[in-house]
Write a protein that holds these residues in place. Structure first.
Motif, short mmCIF file in Angstrom:
data_model
loop_
_atom_site.label_atom_id
_atom_site.label_comp_id
_atom_site.label_asym_id
_atom_site.label_seq_id
_atom_site.Cartn_x
_atom_site.Cartn_y
_atom_site.Cartn_z
N ASP A 69 20.50 4.81 -43.82
CA ASP A 69 20.09 3.42 -43.59
C ASP A 69 20.10 3.14 -42.09
O ASP A 69 20.94 2.39 -41.59
CB ASP A 69 20.99 2.45 -44.35
N VAL A 70 19.19 3.76 -41.39
CA VAL A 70 19.13 3.62 -39.93
C VAL A 70 18.93 2.15 -39.57
O VAL A 70 18.04 1.48 -40.12
CB VAL A 70 17.96 4.46 -39.36
N PRO A 71 19.73 1.60 -38.65
CA PRO A 71 19.58 0.19 -38.28
C PRO A 71 18.18 -0.11 -37.73
O PRO A 71 17.58 0.71 -37.04
CB PRO A 71 20.65 -0.01 -37.19
N GLU A 72 17.70 -1.30 -38.06
CA GLU A 72 16.41 -1.73 -37.53
C GLU A 72 16.55 -2.24 -36.10
O GLU A 72 15.58 -2.23 -35.34
CB GLU A 72 15.85 -2.86 -38.40
N LEU A 73 17.75 -2.70 -35.75
CA LEU A 73 17.95 -3.40 -34.49
C LEU A 73 19.28 -3.01 -33.88
O LEU A 73 20.29 -2.90 -34.57
CB LEU A 73 17.92 -4.91 -34.73
N ILE A 74 19.28 -2.84 -32.56
CA ILE A 74 20.52 -2.67 -31.78
C ILE A 74 20.73 -3.94 -30.98
O ILE A 74 19.82 -4.38 -30.25
CB ILE A 74 20.43 -1.46 -30.83
N GLY A 75 21.90 -4.55 -31.12
CA GLY A 75 22.21 -5.78 -30.38
C GLY A 75 23.28 -5.51 -29.34
O GLY A 75 24.23 -4.76 -29.58
N PHE A 76 23.11 -6.13 -28.18
CA PHE A 76 24.11 -6.04 -27.12
C PHE A 76 24.62 -7.44 -26.79
O PHE A 76 23.83 -8.35 -26.54
CB PHE A 76 23.52 -5.41 -25.85
N THR A 77 25.93 -7.59 -26.83
CA THR A 77 26.54 -8.87 -26.51
C THR A 77 27.77 -8.63 -25.66
O THR A 77 28.13 -7.50 -25.35
CB THR A 77 26.88 -9.64 -27.81
N GLY A 78 28.43 -9.71 -25.25
CA GLY A 78 29.62 -9.59 -24.42
C GLY A 78 30.60 -10.69 -24.73
O GLY A 78 30.69 -11.12 -25.89
N GLY A 79 31.17 -11.27 -23.66
CA GLY A 79 30.89 -11.15 -22.25
C GLY A 79 29.41 -11.24 -21.89
O GLY A 79 28.57 -11.68 -22.64
N GLU A 80 29.18 -10.81 -20.66
CA GLU A 80 27.82 -10.73 -20.15
C GLU A 80 27.46 -9.26 -20.05
O GLU A 80 28.01 -8.53 -19.21
CB GLU A 80 27.73 -11.41 -18.78
N PRO A 81 26.53 -8.77 -20.90
CA PRO A 81 26.22 -7.34 -20.92
C PRO A 81 25.82 -6.77 -19.56
O PRO A 81 26.17 -5.63 -19.24
CB PRO A 81 25.06 -7.26 -21.92
N PHE A 82 25.10 -7.55 -18.77
CA PHE A 82 24.60 -7.00 -17.50
C PHE A 82 25.70 -6.80 -16.47
O PHE A 82 25.45 -6.20 -15.41
CB PHE A 82 23.49 -7.89 -16.95
N LEU A 83 26.92 -7.24 -16.75
CA LEU A 83 28.04 -6.94 -15.86
C LEU A 83 28.55 -5.52 -16.06
O LEU A 83 29.12 -4.93 -15.14
CB LEU A 83 29.20 -7.92 -16.12
N ASN A 84 28.38 -4.98 -17.25
CA ASN A 84 28.86 -3.63 -17.53
C ASN A 84 28.03 -2.63 -16.70
O ASN A 84 26.80 -2.59 -16.84
CB ASN A 84 28.72 -3.32 -19.02
N PRO A 85 28.67 -1.84 -15.85
CA PRO A 85 27.90 -0.93 -14.98
C PRO A 85 27.12 0.13 -15.74
O PRO A 85 26.21 0.74 -15.18
CB PRO A 85 28.99 -0.29 -14.10
N HIS A 86 27.45 0.33 -17.02
CA HIS A 86 26.75 1.34 -17.82
C HIS A 86 25.64 0.73 -18.69
O HIS A 86 24.99 1.47 -19.44
CB HIS A 86 27.74 2.06 -18.74
N PHE A 87 25.42 -0.57 -18.57
CA PHE A 87 24.58 -1.22 -19.56
C PHE A 87 23.13 -0.75 -19.53
O PHE A 87 22.53 -0.50 -20.58
CB PHE A 87 24.62 -2.75 -19.40
N ILE A 88 22.53 -0.64 -18.36
CA ILE A 88 21.13 -0.21 -18.31
C ILE A 88 20.97 1.16 -18.94
O ILE A 88 19.98 1.44 -19.64
CB ILE A 88 20.61 -0.22 -16.85
N GLY A 89 21.95 2.03 -18.74
CA GLY A 89 21.91 3.35 -19.37
C GLY A 89 21.98 3.24 -20.88
O GLY A 89 21.27 3.96 -21.60
N MET A 90 22.85 2.36 -21.39
CA MET A 90 22.94 2.15 -22.84
C MET A 90 21.63 1.63 -23.40
O MET A 90 21.15 2.07 -24.45
CB MET A 90 24.05 1.14 -23.16
#
Length: 360
Positions: free
Chosen positions: A117-138
């Protein structure tokens, strides 16, 4: 037998006190008896304690897992601002949820691709996701694996510093990135009353930029009372028209209004018998088809929890893998009742493409 022994002990103690009453001041005697009487008074059970039974003694409602639709990643609880009533208490200092690492995200993304049952959607939340230095890579890794992605953000400086990288990904994976921006009020005064001074103008600029780059954009506001929803949507609609944003304020996906999750007023527990009295079904709830990956400060590894709202309560930890986390969830939390069942909210709703949105 234990109950009989306790009863006999209390009876003996009471008799001894009564025998001494002739030599004891009556007021003193009463003061000695009152604690015993108070201890015998039945205590009303506290709500949201027993995972399987409500305080009224009814079978607590549960939700069965029907298969993955959304897999959430909490990138960390640090945020560039501290909003009033933030459900997860994000702030520039709160790192109770540590930054999720790139390696951890990859591990769960790869497992997701192997699920039946592969997910249809990946969600990113936080906090503020763009603060995480690895976020663009994720984000890149999720898109490379053919997932659609939803990002929850305040559209302020952390996002704006990554505009070039974000625009490049949106160009490469056109139509696969949805961004939901928190806009807590349709006026500067109302918004900044919650999000802090000097947040309105840069938020407007951030949303303007997202639309200019062709992102699928939706907005999230707050709904103080269901009685005010129609008027609130009209007022947001006036703002959308003035800014030239292609959003329909009557569309509950393009403008999602969340109930106040920090409301401390008593809320009823949800028992199995409640399903016939409310407007939602168990299958409508987030925990029926989504899970969230978190990494708590001080813990050696990431874990999978039932939903986006309950990140700190270990009772809602469901395992170390996505497969292990496919378990029933008992609605033993205030947020289950106020936000999901009675509020009817779902964090995973996606915006439509701007080209398909109705201008109001």
């Amino acid at each position: 037998l234990r109950s009989l022994e306790v009863g006999e002990s209390r009876l003996s103690a009471s008799k001894a006190l009564m025998d001494a009453s002739a030599q004891t001041d009556p007021d003193r005697l009463m003061s000695l008896l009152l604690p015993t009487i108070s201890a015998e008074a039945p205590r009303r059970p506290e709500p949201f304690v027993d995972p399987f039974v409500t305080a009224k003694g009814e079978v607590r409602a549960s939700v069965s897992f029907s298969g993955y639709k959304t897999l959430w990643f909490n990138t960390g609880s640090l945020c560039n601002i501290a909003c009033k009533g933030c459900y997860i208490e994000s702030s520039p200092k709160n790192d109770a949820l540590s930054y999720l690492s790139f390696t951890e995200a990859i591990c769960f993304l790869d497992e997701a691709t192997r699920l039946h049952d592969v997910p249809e959607l990946i969600g990113f939340t936080g906090g503020e996701p763009f603060l995480n230095p690895h976020f663009i890579g994720m984000l890149s890794a999720a898109l490379e694996r053919q997932f659609h992605v939803l990002i929850l953000t305040n559209a302020l400086r952390p996002l704006q510093l990554k505009q070039d990288q974000l625009a490049a990904l949106n160009h490469k994976y056109a139509g696969r990135i949805s961004i939901r921006v928190s806009l807590d009020h349709f006026t500067k005064e109302g918004h900044e009353g919650i999000r802090g001074p000097r947040t309105w103008t840069p938020t407007m600029a951030g949303i303007d930029w997202l639309f200019s780059q062709g992102f699928r954009v939706s907005l999230a506001g707050r709904l103080p009372s269901l009685d005010h929803e129609a008027a609130l949507r009209r007022s947001y609609g006036e703002l959308f028209h003035a800014r030239g944003w292609p959003l329909n304020p009557l569309d509950p996906i393009q403008l999602i209004l969340f109930p106040d999750i920090t409301d401390t007023r008593p809320v009823p527990e949800i028992s199995e018998s409640c399903w016939s009295k409310v407007s939602v079904k168990p299958s409508d709830l987030m925990c029926a088809n989504s899970r969230m990956v978190v990494r708590r400060r001080g813990e050696g590894s990431a874990s999978v929890v039932a939903c986006t709202l309950i990140a700190h309560d270990p009772a809602f930890d469901l395992g170390a893998t996505l497969q292990e986390a496919k378990r029933d969830v008992w609605l033993n939390h205030r947020s289950c009742a106020r936000f999901c069942v009675l509020g009817g909210s779902n964090c995973a709703a996606q915006a439509k493409s701007p080209a398909k949105s109705e201008q109001v």
